[in-house]
Enzyme design. Sequence first.
Site, PDB file in Angstrom:
ATOM      1  CG  ASN A  90       3.382   2.768 -10.974  1.00 34.11           C
ATOM      2  OD1 ASN A  90       4.865   3.336 -10.884  1.00 34.11           O
ATOM      3  ND2 ASN A  90       3.373   2.651  -9.654  1.00 34.11           N
ATOM      4  CE1 TYR A 138      11.143  -4.119  -6.945  1.00 30.26           C
ATOM      5  CE2 TYR A 138      13.596  -3.570  -7.055  1.00 30.26           C
ATOM      6  CZ  TYR A 138      12.057  -3.282  -7.173  1.00 30.26           C
ATOM      7  OH  TYR A 138      12.160  -2.079  -7.668  1.00 30.26           O
ATOM      8  CB  THR A 194       8.842   5.627  -2.454  1.00 35.12           C
ATOM      9  OG1 THR A 194       9.521   3.999  -3.013  1.00 35.12           O
ATOM     10  CG2 THR A 194       8.811   6.237  -4.006  1.00 35.12           C
ATOM     11  CE  LYS A 220      10.103  -4.077 -10.485  1.00 36.94           C
ATOM     12  NZ  LYS A 220       9.001  -3.579 -10.875  1.00 36.94           N
ATOM     13  CG  ASP A 228      -5.133  -6.786  -5.541  1.00 32.28           C
ATOM     14  OD1 ASP A 228      -3.805  -7.471  -6.580  1.00 32.28           O
ATOM     15  OD2 ASP A 228      -5.697  -7.306  -4.829  1.00 32.28           O
TER      16      ASP A 228
END
Length: 256
Positions: free
Chosen positions: A92, A169, A204, A173, A65
Amino acid sequence: MATTIALITGANKGIGFETARQLGARGVTVLAGARDAARGRQAEQALRDALAGQEGTEARYVPLDVTDAKSAQEAADWIDREYGRLDILVNNAAIAIGGGAPSQTDLDAMREAYETNVFGVIAVTNAMLPLLRRAPAARIVNVSSEVGSITATTDPASPLGQMPASLAYPSSKSALNMITAMYAKELRGTPVKVNAANPGYTATDLNRHSGFRSVAEGAEASVYLATLGPDGPSGLLWGHLWTADGPADAYGPLPW
Ligand SMILES: NC(=O)c1ccc[n+]([C@@H]2O[C@H](COP(=O)([O-])OP(=O)(O)OC[C@H]3O[C@@H](n4cnc5c(N)ncnc54)[C@H](OP(=O)(O)O)[C@@H]3O)[C@@H](O)[C@H]2O)c1
Protein backbone atom coordinates in the site's frame (compact mmCIF):
# COMPACT_ATOMS: atom_id res chain seq x y z
CA MET A 1 -9.26 -22.51 12.43
CA ALA A 2 -5.82 -20.89 11.94
CA THR A 3 -5.69 -17.10 12.12
CA THR A 4 -5.13 -15.19 8.88
CA ILE A 5 -1.99 -13.02 8.99
CA ALA A 6 -1.86 -9.82 6.90
CA LEU A 7 0.97 -7.32 6.38
CA ILE A 8 -0.04 -3.88 5.14
CA THR A 9 2.76 -1.50 4.15
CA GLY A 10 2.33 2.21 4.89
CA ALA A 11 -0.36 1.35 7.42
CA ASN A 12 0.19 4.21 9.83
CA LYS A 13 -2.35 6.47 8.12
CA GLY A 14 -4.72 6.95 5.21
CA ILE A 15 -5.99 4.02 3.15
CA GLY A 16 -3.36 1.66 4.61
CA PHE A 17 -4.47 2.26 8.21
CA GLU A 18 -8.11 1.82 7.21
CA THR A 19 -7.31 -1.38 5.28
CA ALA A 20 -5.67 -2.75 8.44
CA ARG A 21 -8.71 -1.71 10.49
CA GLN A 22 -11.19 -3.33 8.07
CA LEU A 23 -9.18 -6.56 7.85
CA GLY A 24 -8.84 -6.59 11.64
CA ALA A 25 -12.62 -6.18 11.95
CA ARG A 26 -12.88 -9.44 9.96
CA GLY A 27 -10.75 -11.26 12.52
CA VAL A 28 -7.47 -11.02 10.62
CA THR A 29 -4.22 -10.49 12.56
CA VAL A 30 -2.91 -7.23 11.12
CA LEU A 31 0.77 -6.35 10.92
CA ALA A 32 0.94 -2.62 10.32
CA GLY A 33 4.09 -1.68 8.42
CA ALA A 34 5.43 1.82 9.05
CA ARG A 35 8.76 3.47 8.32
CA ASP A 36 8.68 5.73 11.38
CA ALA A 37 8.67 4.06 14.81
CA ALA A 38 6.61 6.73 16.58
CA ARG A 39 3.96 6.80 13.85
CA GLY A 40 3.96 2.99 13.74
CA ARG A 41 3.42 2.62 17.49
CA GLN A 42 0.69 5.25 17.42
CA ALA A 43 -1.06 3.34 14.60
CA GLU A 44 -0.70 0.07 16.52
CA GLN A 45 -2.43 1.62 19.53
CA ALA A 46 -5.14 3.23 17.37
CA LEU A 47 -5.80 -0.13 15.68
CA ARG A 48 -5.97 -1.92 19.04
CA ASP A 49 -8.43 0.70 20.30
CA ALA A 50 -10.54 0.45 17.13
CA LEU A 51 -10.55 -3.35 17.26
CA ALA A 52 -11.08 -3.74 21.02
CA GLY A 53 -13.64 -6.45 21.62
CA GLN A 54 -13.00 -8.07 18.25
CA GLU A 55 -12.30 -11.66 19.17
CA GLY A 56 -9.13 -13.27 17.80
CA THR A 57 -7.79 -10.06 16.28
CA GLU A 58 -4.30 -8.80 16.93
CA ALA A 59 -2.69 -5.58 15.65
CA ARG A 60 1.08 -5.17 15.69
CA TYR A 61 3.42 -2.56 14.30
CA VAL A 62 6.24 -3.78 12.03
CA PRO A 63 9.17 -1.45 11.23
CA LEU A 64 9.28 -1.34 7.41
CA ASP A 65 10.70 1.24 5.03
CA VAL A 66 9.86 -0.17 1.60
CA THR A 67 12.79 1.66 -0.04
CA ASP A 68 15.25 -0.26 2.15
CA ALA A 69 15.67 -3.92 1.09
CA LYS A 70 17.35 -4.71 4.44
CA SER A 71 14.32 -3.39 6.30
CA ALA A 72 12.04 -5.55 4.11
CA GLN A 73 14.14 -8.65 4.84
CA GLU A 74 14.20 -7.90 8.58
CA ALA A 75 10.40 -7.58 8.55
CA ALA A 76 10.15 -10.94 6.72
CA ASP A 77 12.51 -12.59 9.22
CA TRP A 78 10.46 -11.24 12.13
CA ILE A 79 7.17 -12.47 10.60
CA ASP A 80 8.82 -15.85 9.99
CA ARG A 81 9.87 -16.11 13.65
CA GLU A 82 6.51 -14.93 14.99
CA TYR A 83 4.07 -16.65 12.58
CA GLY A 84 6.01 -18.84 10.14
CA ARG A 85 3.91 -17.70 7.16
CA LEU A 86 2.02 -14.77 5.66
CA ASP A 87 -1.50 -15.03 4.20
CA ILE A 88 -2.03 -11.49 2.87
CA LEU A 89 0.42 -8.85 1.65
CA VAL A 90 -0.99 -5.41 0.84
CA ASN A 91 1.65 -3.29 -0.90
CA ASN A 92 0.00 0.00 0.00
CA ALA A 93 2.86 2.46 0.73
CA ALA A 94 3.38 5.09 -1.94
CA ILE A 95 4.30 8.72 -2.43
CA ALA A 96 2.98 11.26 -4.90
CA ILE A 97 5.79 13.63 -5.85
CA GLY A 98 7.27 14.89 -9.10
CA GLY A 99 4.08 16.39 -10.52
CA GLY A 100 3.98 19.03 -13.24
CA ALA A 101 4.14 18.83 -17.02
CA PRO A 102 6.23 16.01 -18.50
CA SER A 103 8.52 18.59 -20.13
CA GLN A 104 9.29 19.99 -16.65
CA THR A 105 9.97 16.66 -14.95
CA ASP A 106 12.47 16.67 -12.11
CA LEU A 107 14.34 13.39 -12.60
CA ASP A 108 15.38 13.17 -8.95
CA ALA A 109 11.75 13.43 -7.83
CA MET A 110 10.79 10.86 -10.43
CA ARG A 111 13.49 8.45 -9.17
CA GLU A 112 12.25 8.99 -5.61
CA ALA A 113 8.67 8.14 -6.64
CA TYR A 114 9.86 4.96 -8.37
CA GLU A 115 11.99 3.94 -5.36
CA THR A 116 8.83 3.75 -3.24
CA ASN A 117 6.01 2.99 -5.67
CA VAL A 118 7.82 0.52 -7.93
CA PHE A 119 11.11 -0.83 -6.55
CA GLY A 120 9.73 -0.85 -2.99
CA VAL A 121 6.88 -3.14 -4.03
CA ILE A 122 9.29 -5.57 -5.67
CA ALA A 123 11.66 -5.58 -2.67
CA VAL A 124 8.85 -6.23 -0.18
CA THR A 125 7.11 -8.81 -2.37
CA ASN A 126 10.28 -10.80 -2.95
CA ALA A 127 11.19 -10.70 0.75
CA MET A 128 7.69 -11.94 1.67
CA LEU A 129 7.17 -14.52 -1.09
CA PRO A 130 8.73 -17.47 0.78
CA LEU A 131 6.28 -16.76 3.64
CA LEU A 132 3.35 -16.27 1.23
CA ARG A 133 4.11 -19.57 -0.50
CA ARG A 134 3.87 -21.29 2.89
CA ALA A 135 0.28 -20.03 3.39
CA PRO A 136 -2.54 -22.22 2.07
CA ALA A 137 -3.98 -19.52 -0.25
CA ALA A 138 -2.03 -16.27 -0.13
CA ARG A 139 -3.25 -12.99 -1.62
CA ILE A 140 -1.03 -10.13 -2.79
CA VAL A 141 -2.67 -6.74 -3.32
CA ASN A 142 -0.70 -3.99 -5.02
CA VAL A 143 -2.40 -0.68 -4.33
CA SER A 144 -2.30 0.98 -7.72
CA SER A 145 -4.46 3.68 -9.23
CA GLU A 146 -6.73 4.45 -12.13
CA VAL A 147 -4.25 7.22 -13.05
CA GLY A 148 -1.90 4.38 -14.06
CA SER A 149 -4.45 3.09 -16.60
CA ILE A 150 -3.16 4.03 -20.06
CA THR A 151 -6.56 3.20 -21.56
CA ALA A 152 -8.43 5.59 -19.23
CA THR A 153 -5.78 8.32 -19.53
CA THR A 154 -6.00 8.33 -23.33
CA ASP A 155 -9.82 8.23 -23.38
CA PRO A 156 -11.18 11.81 -23.69
CA ALA A 157 -14.58 10.59 -22.43
CA SER A 158 -13.05 9.45 -19.12
CA PRO A 159 -12.57 11.90 -16.22
CA LEU A 160 -8.98 10.55 -16.13
CA GLY A 161 -8.53 11.76 -19.71
CA GLN A 162 -9.22 15.30 -18.47
CA MET A 163 -6.52 15.32 -15.80
CA PRO A 164 -3.36 17.37 -16.40
CA ALA A 165 -0.39 15.49 -17.84
CA SER A 166 2.40 14.49 -15.43
CA LEU A 167 4.90 11.65 -15.36
CA ALA A 168 6.17 10.41 -12.01
CA TYR A 169 3.15 9.17 -10.08
CA PRO A 170 0.92 7.99 -12.99
CA SER A 171 3.75 6.15 -14.77
CA SER A 172 4.88 4.54 -11.50
CA LYS A 173 1.37 3.09 -11.17
CA SER A 174 1.40 1.93 -14.83
CA ALA A 175 4.65 0.12 -14.02
CA LEU A 176 3.01 -1.35 -10.92
CA ASN A 177 0.14 -2.62 -13.08
CA MET A 178 2.55 -4.55 -15.32
CA ILE A 179 4.46 -5.78 -12.26
CA THR A 180 1.16 -7.11 -10.89
CA ALA A 181 0.40 -8.90 -14.17
CA MET A 182 3.89 -10.44 -14.24
CA TYR A 183 3.77 -11.74 -10.64
CA ALA A 184 0.31 -13.17 -11.40
CA LYS A 185 1.82 -14.88 -14.43
CA GLU A 186 4.73 -16.33 -12.45
CA LEU A 187 2.39 -17.56 -9.72
CA ARG A 188 -0.23 -18.99 -12.08
CA GLY A 189 -0.82 -22.60 -11.08
CA THR A 190 -0.17 -21.84 -7.40
CA PRO A 191 -2.82 -20.80 -4.84
CA VAL A 192 -1.30 -17.29 -4.67
CA LYS A 193 -3.44 -14.58 -6.31
CA VAL A 194 -1.93 -11.21 -7.25
CA ASN A 195 -4.11 -8.22 -8.11
CA ALA A 196 -3.90 -4.45 -8.27
CA ALA A 197 -6.42 -2.33 -6.36
CA ASN A 198 -7.85 1.02 -7.39
CA PRO A 199 -9.10 2.84 -4.27
CA GLY A 200 -10.60 5.70 -6.29
CA TYR A 201 -9.97 9.37 -5.58
CA THR A 202 -9.83 9.30 -1.77
CA ALA A 203 -9.34 12.16 0.70
CA THR A 204 -5.92 11.54 2.32
CA ASP A 205 -2.67 13.39 2.94
CA LEU A 206 -1.48 12.13 -0.48
CA ASN A 207 -3.74 14.63 -2.25
CA ARG A 208 -4.16 17.17 0.57
CA HIS A 209 -7.59 15.68 1.19
CA SER A 210 -8.97 16.75 -2.18
CA GLY A 211 -10.36 13.26 -2.96
CA PHE A 212 -14.14 12.81 -3.01
CA ARG A 213 -14.14 9.34 -1.42
CA SER A 214 -13.75 8.48 2.27
CA VAL A 215 -10.89 6.24 3.47
CA ALA A 216 -13.53 3.64 4.40
CA GLU A 217 -14.56 3.57 0.73
CA GLY A 218 -10.95 3.82 -0.49
CA ALA A 219 -9.92 0.70 1.47
CA GLU A 220 -12.75 -1.43 0.03
CA ALA A 221 -10.90 -2.55 -3.11
CA SER A 222 -7.82 -3.67 -1.13
CA VAL A 223 -9.94 -5.57 1.40
CA TYR A 224 -11.99 -7.22 -1.38
CA LEU A 225 -8.87 -8.41 -3.22
CA ALA A 226 -7.14 -9.45 0.02
CA THR A 227 -10.03 -11.74 0.92
CA LEU A 228 -10.79 -13.30 -2.49
CA GLY A 229 -12.00 -16.88 -2.41
CA PRO A 230 -10.39 -19.75 -4.32
CA ASP A 231 -12.38 -18.96 -7.50
CA GLY A 232 -11.38 -15.28 -7.48
CA PRO A 233 -9.33 -13.71 -10.26
CA SER A 234 -5.58 -13.11 -10.42
CA GLY A 235 -3.82 -10.52 -12.57
CA LEU A 236 -6.52 -7.81 -12.56
CA LEU A 237 -6.71 -4.10 -11.84
CA TRP A 238 -9.93 -3.93 -9.83
CA GLY A 239 -11.71 -1.27 -7.81
CA HIS A 240 -13.62 1.97 -8.02
CA LEU A 241 -14.92 2.88 -11.49
CA TRP A 242 -14.89 6.63 -12.09
CA THR A 243 -16.93 7.51 -15.15
CA ALA A 244 -18.41 10.77 -16.40
CA ASP A 245 -22.02 9.61 -16.18
CA GLY A 246 -22.01 6.30 -14.25
CA PRO A 247 -23.03 5.72 -10.60
CA ALA A 248 -20.69 7.10 -7.92
CA ASP A 249 -20.20 3.76 -6.18
CA ALA A 250 -19.49 1.32 -9.04
CA TYR A 251 -16.76 -1.30 -8.67
CA GLY A 252 -15.22 -3.75 -11.10
CA PRO A 253 -12.21 -4.52 -13.29
CA LEU A 254 -10.49 -1.50 -14.87
CA PRO A 255 -8.72 -1.47 -18.23
CA TRP A 256 -4.93 -1.49 -18.06
N1 LIG B 1 -5.70 8.87 -2.02
C1 LIG B 1 -6.04 8.57 -3.27
O1 LIG B 1 -6.85 9.26 -3.91
C2 LIG B 1 -5.46 7.38 -3.94
C3 LIG B 1 -5.98 7.02 -5.20
C4 LIG B 1 -5.46 5.92 -5.84
C5 LIG B 1 -4.46 5.18 -5.25
N2 LIG B 1 -3.97 5.56 -4.03
C6 LIG B 1 -2.93 4.74 -3.44
O2 LIG B 1 -3.34 4.31 -2.16
C7 LIG B 1 -2.18 4.01 -1.35
C8 LIG B 1 -2.31 4.70 -0.02
O3 LIG B 1 -2.28 6.10 -0.25
P1 LIG B 1 -2.97 7.16 0.72
O4 LIG B 1 -3.84 7.99 -0.13
O5 LIG B 1 -3.52 6.49 1.92
O6 LIG B 1 -1.69 8.05 1.08
P2 LIG B 1 -1.11 8.60 2.47
O7 LIG B 1 -2.20 8.96 3.40
O8 LIG B 1 -0.10 9.62 2.07
O9 LIG B 1 -0.36 7.31 3.08
C9 LIG B 1 0.78 6.79 2.46
C10 LIG B 1 1.42 5.82 3.42
O10 LIG B 1 2.59 5.28 2.79
C11 LIG B 1 3.67 5.41 3.71
N3 LIG B 1 4.97 5.45 3.06
C12 LIG B 1 5.45 6.35 2.17
N4 LIG B 1 6.71 6.04 1.85
C13 LIG B 1 7.03 4.92 2.56
C14 LIG B 1 8.19 4.12 2.67
N5 LIG B 1 9.32 4.39 1.99
N6 LIG B 1 8.16 3.03 3.48
C15 LIG B 1 7.04 2.73 4.17
N7 LIG B 1 5.92 3.47 4.14
C16 LIG B 1 5.92 4.55 3.34
C17 LIG B 1 3.36 6.67 4.48
O11 LIG B 1 4.13 6.73 5.67
P3 LIG B 1 4.57 8.14 6.36
O12 LIG B 1 3.42 8.55 7.23
O13 LIG B 1 5.79 7.74 7.13
O14 LIG B 1 4.84 9.11 5.26
C18 LIG B 1 1.87 6.46 4.72
O15 LIG B 1 1.68 5.55 5.78
C19 LIG B 1 -1.00 4.46 -2.21
O16 LIG B 1 -0.45 3.34 -2.88
C20 LIG B 1 -1.61 5.42 -3.20
O17 LIG B 1 -0.84 5.54 -4.39
C21 LIG B 1 -4.45 6.63 -3.37
